[in-house]
Design a protein around this motif. Structure first.
Motif: not given
Length: 252
Positions: A53-64, A108-111, A129-136
């Motif tokens: 996955f590629i996200s503009t926000s840094r993965p945090t504990s909220k990432m699922t 950025g690996d969720a394998s 993959v969900r990484n708030p605030p990137d939810v779209y």
């Protein structure tokens, strides 16, 4: 005129809200999840199900991360793996004890890894993959896994075992048989070369008599010229036991 001006202003506000509603998701929905469309494996293999996955926000504990499975025969997908700060493998079902977390959110690996793949594992696997605030954006990606029976193959260790248990005993038995044949031939040659001191061959006589080849055979003429006593002695010798075979017989 004032009313018209206020109405125009309200329309502008509505247009701005519509434009913001249309373009706002594109400004924040920068997460993108990707995985291979198809995977092939053999029965019993350990299969890595890739998901990046590629996200503009840094993965945090909220990432699922959620992995779901839908059998190839159809039916609704069922979530069997969840990750949120730590991995939660399936506690029951067909994947129990066979799923391991193989990802790294910072990269950025969720394998995940599927251990001991079976033919019943054929189907569609979805990575979410969900990484708030990137939810779209594109938070989902699907992979179709096809597991086939493992083809028979001969390994080097199998060949070595066959050589050890078949060829080596055969070679040992062959050497033993050749050795016995050579020993038997040698004993036979020795038995032919050895002759007992009391053994008499054809053409030999017992005692101090000359060989049969050197004994002069008695003819009718000799008998005619013999004295009566000599003739009687001759017939006595002729009627003796077979041990006296060395004496010549009359040809009359």
């Amino acid at each position: 005129m004032r009313v018209l001006h206020q109405g125009a202003g309200a329309v502008n506000v509505v247009l701005l809200l519509c434009l913001f509603a249309c373009f706002a998701p594109s400004l924040v929905s920068s997460i993108t999840v990707s995985s291979p469309a198809e995977l092939h494996a053999s029965k019993g293999d350990t299969v890595i199900l890739p998901c990046s996955f590629i996200s503009t926000s840094r993965p945090t504990s909220k990432m699922t991360v959620d992995w779901s499975y839908r059998h190839q025969s159809g039916g609704p997908p069922q979530i069997f793996f969840h990750f949120s700060s730590q991995a939660f493998p399936p506690p029951e079902g067909q994947f129990m004890g066979r799923i391991r977390w193989h990802g790294s959110p910072a990269r950025g690996d969720a394998s995940i890894a599927l251990i001991n793949a079976t033919l019943n594992d054929n189907g569609t696997y979805t990575c979410s993959v969900r990484n708030p605030p990137d939810v779209y954006g594109s938070p989902l990606s699907q992979t179709v896994l096809t597991v086939t029976p493992k083809s028979a193959s001969i390994r080097f260790t199998d060949v070595a075992i066959l050589l050890a248990f078949i060829l080596l005993p055969s070679a040992l038995i062959t050497l033993i048989l050749i050795g016995r044949m050579l020993c038997s031939k040698q004993r036979l040659d020795q038995s032919k070369a050895y002759r007992s001191p009391i053994e008499v061959t054809d053409g030999e006589e017992y005692g101090d008599h000359l060989p049969a080849a050197k004994v002069k055979k008695t003819t009718c003429c000799d008998l005619y010229m013999m004295d009566p006593e000599d003739i009687e002695e001759h017939y006595k010798l002729k009627t003796r036991s077979p041990i006296d075979e060395g004496f010549a017989e009359s040809q009359c």
